[in-house]
Design a protein around this motif. Structure first.
Motif, short mmCIF file in Angstrom:
data_model
loop_
_atom_site.label_atom_id
_atom_site.label_comp_id
_atom_site.label_asym_id
_atom_site.label_seq_id
_atom_site.Cartn_x
_atom_site.Cartn_y
_atom_site.Cartn_z
N ALA A 65 -62.71 84.52 40.63
CA ALA A 65 -61.59 84.68 39.70
C ALA A 65 -60.40 83.92 40.25
CB ALA A 65 -61.24 86.15 39.54
N GLU A 66 -59.70 83.20 39.39
CA GLU A 66 -58.54 82.42 39.81
C GLU A 66 -57.28 83.28 39.63
OE1 GLU A 66 -56.44 78.10 38.90
OE2 GLU A 66 -58.38 78.59 38.00
N PHE A 67 -56.41 83.26 40.65
CA PHE A 67 -55.18 84.03 40.55
C PHE A 67 -53.97 83.15 40.87
CE2 PHE A 67 -55.58 84.21 45.12
CZ PHE A 67 -54.27 84.33 45.58
N HIS A 68 -52.81 83.60 40.44
CA HIS A 68 -51.55 82.95 40.80
C HIS A 68 -50.51 84.04 41.01
CE1 HIS A 68 -49.52 83.01 36.65
NE2 HIS A 68 -50.59 83.74 36.58
N SER A 69 -49.57 83.75 41.90
CA SER A 69 -48.52 84.70 42.23
C SER A 69 -47.41 83.92 42.90
CB SER A 69 -49.09 85.79 43.16
OG SER A 69 -48.15 86.82 43.35
N GLU A 70 -46.58 84.62 43.66
CA GLU A 70 -45.57 83.94 44.45
C GLU A 70 -45.58 84.49 45.87
OE1 GLU A 70 -41.76 86.45 42.78
OE2 GLU A 70 -42.23 84.53 41.86
N CYS A 71 -45.21 83.64 46.80
CA CYS A 71 -45.20 84.01 48.21
C CYS A 71 -44.21 85.16 48.42
CB CYS A 71 -44.80 82.80 49.06
SG CYS A 71 -44.66 83.16 50.82
N ARG A 72 -44.62 86.13 49.20
CA ARG A 72 -43.77 87.30 49.42
C ARG A 72 -42.56 86.99 50.29
NH1 ARG A 72 -48.21 90.00 53.13
NH2 ARG A 72 -47.50 89.28 55.17
N ARG A 73 -42.57 85.85 50.99
CA ARG A 73 -41.44 85.52 51.86
C ARG A 73 -40.51 84.46 51.28
NH1 ARG A 73 -44.78 85.04 57.50
NH2 ARG A 73 -45.39 87.23 57.66
N CYS A 74 -41.08 83.40 50.68
CA CYS A 74 -40.23 82.30 50.20
C CYS A 74 -40.21 82.15 48.68
CB CYS A 74 -40.67 80.99 50.84
SG CYS A 74 -42.27 80.39 50.29
N LEU A 75 -41.00 82.93 47.98
CA LEU A 75 -41.06 82.96 46.52
C LEU A 75 -41.61 81.68 45.89
CD1 LEU A 75 -37.68 84.79 45.81
CD2 LEU A 75 -39.96 85.78 46.09
N GLN A 76 -42.28 80.84 46.68
CA GLN A 76 -42.92 79.64 46.14
C GLN A 76 -44.22 80.05 45.43
OE1 GLN A 76 -41.74 76.44 46.09
NE2 GLN A 76 -39.90 77.44 46.87
N PRO A 77 -44.64 79.30 44.42
CA PRO A 77 -45.90 79.63 43.74
C PRO A 77 -47.10 79.57 44.69
CG PRO A 77 -44.67 77.96 42.52
CD PRO A 77 -43.97 78.15 43.83
N VAL A 78 -47.99 80.53 44.54
CA VAL A 78 -49.20 80.62 45.35
C VAL A 78 -50.36 80.85 44.38
CG1 VAL A 78 -50.42 81.95 47.11
CG2 VAL A 78 -47.96 81.65 47.28
N GLY A 79 -51.45 80.21 44.63
CA GLY A 79 -52.62 80.42 43.78
C GLY A 79 -53.88 80.00 44.52
N SER A 80 -54.98 80.58 44.09
CA SER A 80 -56.25 80.26 44.72
C SER A 80 -57.37 80.84 43.86
CB SER A 80 -56.29 80.87 46.12
OG SER A 80 -57.47 80.50 46.78
N VAL A 81 -58.57 80.60 44.29
CA VAL A 81 -59.74 81.19 43.64
C VAL A 81 -60.31 82.24 44.58
CG1 VAL A 81 -62.06 80.76 42.75
CG2 VAL A 81 -60.25 79.10 42.34
N LEU A 82 -60.42 83.45 44.09
CA LEU A 82 -61.05 84.51 44.86
C LEU A 82 -62.56 84.31 44.79
CD1 LEU A 82 -59.12 87.63 43.50
CD2 LEU A 82 -58.77 86.50 45.69
N ASP A 83 -63.20 84.33 45.93
CA ASP A 83 -64.66 84.24 45.99
C ASP A 83 -65.12 85.53 46.64
OD1 ASP A 83 -67.28 83.45 45.97
OD2 ASP A 83 -67.07 81.97 47.56
#
Length: 170
Positions: A65-83
């Motif tokens: 499943a692919e997810f997106h969020s933001e970094c908890r420290r710098c608020l930059q976009p974060v995303g990846s594929v959960l395997d």
């Protein structure tokens, strides 16, 4: 609409050792997953093998499943594929507290997939392990540049906890 994650277990239970593969991709809405961390419009991929036992069915495989969020420290976009690797048990008479039940001679993989994805979605991801975050005074991204703000004053009452934290592994 037919549930693609509903597997007929009747024949499998009659012959222990029988295997059945399930490969399906479906949108989160088909699993009643309404989580803003899941990338809209991308499918969740389920590839599992169901192996029958004398009293149940073992399900082994992967979920992506692919997810997106933001970094908890710098608020930059974060995303990846959960395997996600899955190993689950379905039983006619549930004797294992972690097992799912077999109902009407069928196993429904949808609750297992939904539960697994929700558990594995990161609550507070980091863009990288050494993310410096934002300056608490001026808000500048400390990963990109240094700021001229004075270092925050450390409360001496926290010194003992800081010493313990420094001894913990990352």
């Amino acid at each position: 609409m037919r549930n693609p994650l509903l597997v007929n277990a009747l024949e499998m239970l009659r012959r222990p050792g029988t295997a059945k593969e399930v490969e399906v991709s479906l949108l989160p809405a088909a699993l009643n997953l309404d989580d803003p961390r899941l990338v809209p419009g991308t499918e969740i991929t389920v590839e599992v093998q169901c192996d029958s036992l004398s009293d149940g069915i073992v399900v082994n495989g992967r979920i992506e499943a692919e997810f997106h969020s933001e970094c908890r420290r710098c608020l930059q976009p974060v995303g990846s594929v959960l395997d996600i690797e899955v190993h689950e048990l379905y039983q006619l008479v549930v004797t294992d507290p972690d097992a799912f039940g077999i109902q009407n001679d069928q196993i429904d993989l949808a609750p297992m997939v939904r539960e697994t994805v929700l558990i594995e979605l990161p609550d507070a991801p980091l863009c990288r392990i050494d993310c410096a975050g934002l300056c608490p005074t001026c808000g500048i991204d400390l990963n990109r540049e240094k700021c001229g703000c004075a270092a925050p004053v450390i409360d001496a009452r926290w010194a003992a906890l800081d010493a313990i934290r420094d001894q913990l592994p990352e």
